[in-house]
Design a protein around this motif. Structure first.
Motif, PDB file in Angstrom:
ATOM      1  N   ASP A  53      47.672  15.586  -1.601  1.00 43.38           N
ATOM      2  CA  ASP A  53      46.229  15.255  -0.930  1.00 43.38           C
ATOM      3  C   ASP A  53      46.038  16.088   0.173  1.00 43.38           C
ATOM      4  O   ASP A  53      46.874  16.218   1.156  1.00 43.38           O
ATOM      5  CB  ASP A  53      46.554  13.692  -0.493  1.00 43.38           C
ATOM      6  N   CYS A 112      45.596   7.622  -1.052  1.00 46.72           N
ATOM      7  CA  CYS A 112      45.876   6.480  -1.251  1.00 46.72           C
ATOM      8  C   CYS A 112      46.251   5.834   0.449  1.00 46.72           C
ATOM      9  O   CYS A 112      46.501   6.864   1.142  1.00 46.72           O
ATOM     10  CB  CYS A 112      47.167   6.167  -1.820  1.00 46.72           C
ATOM     11  N   CYS A 131      49.455   8.192   1.652  1.00 44.59           N
ATOM     12  CA  CYS A 131      49.065   9.162   2.133  1.00 44.59           C
ATOM     13  C   CYS A 131      48.191   9.035   3.463  1.00 44.59           C
ATOM     14  O   CYS A 131      48.426   9.990   4.343  1.00 44.59           O
ATOM     15  CB  CYS A 131      48.079   9.789   1.145  1.00 44.59           C
ATOM     16  N   CYS A 197      52.008  13.125  -1.699  1.00 43.78           N
ATOM     17  CA  CYS A 197      51.786  11.844  -2.005  1.00 43.78           C
ATOM     18  C   CYS A 197      52.809  11.193  -2.350  1.00 43.78           C
ATOM     19  O   CYS A 197      53.507  11.430  -3.351  1.00 43.78           O
ATOM     20  CB  CYS A 197      50.659  11.675  -3.147  1.00 43.78           C
ATOM     21  N   PRO A 198      53.068   9.828  -1.698  1.00 40.20           N
ATOM     22  CA  PRO A 198      54.276   9.149  -1.872  1.00 40.20           C
ATOM     23  C   PRO A 198      54.202   7.942  -2.870  1.00 40.20           C
ATOM     24  O   PRO A 198      54.831   6.959  -2.902  1.00 40.20           O
ATOM     25  CB  PRO A 198      54.731   8.634  -0.515  1.00 40.20           C
ATOM     26  N   GLN A 199      52.720   8.005  -3.340  1.00 39.78           N
ATOM     27  CA  GLN A 199      52.355   6.766  -4.195  1.00 39.78           C
ATOM     28  C   GLN A 199      53.284   6.379  -5.475  1.00 39.78           C
ATOM     29  O   GLN A 199      53.595   7.259  -6.172  1.00 39.78           O
ATOM     30  CB  GLN A 199      51.090   6.995  -4.885  1.00 39.78           C
TER      31      GLN A 199
HETATM   32 ZN   LIG Z   1      48.782   9.186  -1.874  1.00 40.14          ZN
END
Ligand SMILES: [Zn+2]
Lengths: 220, 245
Positions: A53, A112, A131, A197-199
């Motif tokens: 991102d 996110c 994020c 991103c850690p999603q």
């Molecule tokens: Zn994210």
């Protein structure tokens, strides 16, 4: 994974050994850096299927930011790829994608946030990583003068968010693979703000956030 | 939470105002009021930005709106989300069927390139106005600036995409008298511009007029189609209601 488009790709002959800057951004971490006009910037998806991102700001005037609406309407297409010029909220060229071994990148899906996680997954998912929390951390810990209000539209490099002709929108498995990269040349001095991103709740990362590599070359 | 919200009727009208094509407007629409936008000539595009009036760093977030509802456009049954996971407003009724979310507003440079220069000195109130200038003028009135300009909702404009991602402005859905109801679930600062859509294919600058009509409708009831259209929206409405506890 099914592809209903033909990716247009082109590799680069820049040598990372000659780079002026090279860093690995771990999964789930933010990264902020200033690129000078003429420099080339490569993001490498080290292990594949990562969503990166990314926001850009004019380094001389942070009120001017990357604009998805300007970029989409100027190129007449939703997805970003080779030869896309990334335009600012003032309609100016910020960067141009000059090499791309992935083929397509998303700019509609946004970043996110823990707040949107409560909507998308469950009200008690608020405490997870996100994020936009990473963006807050990066701008809170730096002196660029950036504020929450500046976190507008972003790019999700390596992410796949197809829109159907009847207006549907889905998140699909990434179309990237280990070692794929996207490279862009700065058309002005820009601040790059990345959340790697850690999603963990959707397939944008293949449910497994992994590190990316950011490499910068000076103008030849 | 009320049982249901009330639909438009003349006797409920709080106020009524004409917004000429090309012009801009802003105001606060409070929780429980609905604003009906009516396309008077079948030519309208209304670009809209929404902010939480009490905490203006919270604003309409286009990607969160699209992701929560798995849609790239807005129509009846949809909600507009803020970046804080709350529903700012929702669309209980819509006779148009498609409102663009990803093209943003016409900027002044593109306007001049497309339509030529026609300024106040030459044309007085028939001058060409861009959506960017209109929204920026309104943003500035509320202490905001160009840094607060994000993707707008473009009411009455339909833009589709093919599988390759190529986008196309579809003129076939335009009709005079079409309306869309925007019901406010929070106290919202609303900014509008009735300048042409950036991809409007007509060669001349010919923006359409709209009527703004507001009434006290109440918020989304327990049986509301927007609330029940997906599990995400049920949670989004709960987040908005918690703000007012
Ligand atoms: Zn994210």
């Amino acid at each position: 994974m099914s592809l209903n488009f033909k990716p247009r790709t082109q590799s680069s002959d820049l040598d990372p050994a000659l780079a002026s800057f090279d860093v690995v951004v771990p999964a789930g971490s933010p990264w902020i850096h200033t690129l000078r006009k003429g420099q080339t910037f490569r993001i490498t998806d080290l292990e594949g299927n990562q969503a990166v991102d990314t926001l850009f700001f004019n380094a001389a005037d942070i009120k001017e930011h990357y604009s998805l609406t300007h970029t989409i309407t100027a190129q007449g297409a939703l997805y970003l790829g080779l030869d896309t010029t990334l335009l600012s909220s003032e309609g100016k060229a910020m960067l141009r994608i000059v090499a791309d071994t992935c083929g397509r990148h998303d700019t509609l899906g946004g970043a996110c946030s823990c707040e949107s996680n409560t909507v998308r997954y469950a009200l008690d998912k608020r405490s997870m990583h996100s994020c936009r929390d990473s963006f807050m951390q990066a701008i809170g810990n730096s002196d660029y003068g950036l504020h929450k209000r500046d976190i507008a539209s972003n790019i999700n490099f390596f992410m796949n968010v197809p829109v159907t002709p009847d207006g549907g929108l889905t998140f699909e498995d990434g179309i990237s693979a280990p070692g794929k990269y996207v490279e862009m040349q700065a058309e002005m001095d820009v601040i790059v703000l990345i959340s790697n991103c850690p999603q963990l709740n959707n397939p944008c990362n293949g449910y497994n956030p992994t590190p990316v590599r950011c490499t910068v070359w000076d103008a030849a | 939470m009320p049982q249901s919200s009330s639909k438009f009727s003349e006797d409920k009208l709080l106020w009524n105002e004409a917004l000429p094509g090309g012009c801009h407007w802003s105001g606060v629409l409070r929780r429980g009021n609905t604003l009906r936008l009516t396309d008077l000539q079948g030519l309208a595009n209304v670009s809209a930005l929404f902010f939480n009036q009490e905490e203006k760093t919270e604003r309409y977030n286009m990607p969160d709106t699209l992701k929560a509802q798995h849609t790239a456009f807005l129509t009846a049954g949809h909600a507009c989300y803020s970046d804080m996971g709350r529903v700012l407003c929702s669309i209980p009724e819509d006779s148009c069927g498609w409102h663009d979310t990803f093209c943003g507003v016409l900027d002044s440079a593109s306007m001049e390139k497309k339509y030529g220069l026609l300024n106040y000195q030459t044309a007085r109130n028939n001058m060409h106005r861009s959506g960017q200038e209109g929204l920026l003028t309104e943003l500035t009135k509320w202490g905001l600036s160009r840094r607060d300009m994000g993707p707008s909702v473009n009411f009455f404009s339909k833009v589709t995409s093919d599988v390759e991602g190529k986008i196309n402005f579809d003129t076939s859905h335009r009709a005079s008298g079409q309306y869309v109801d925007v019901r406010f679930e929070m106290n919202v600062l609303v900014l509008l511009s009735a300048a042409p859509h950036p991809l409007d294919p007509r060669p001349d600058y010919a923006p359409g007029a709209v009527r703004l009509s507001a009434w006290r409708s109440g918020t989304a009831g327990a049986d509301d189609a927007c609330r029940l259209s997906c599990a995400e929206n049920e949670r989004g409405f709960i987040n908005s209601e918690r703000w007012f506890l």
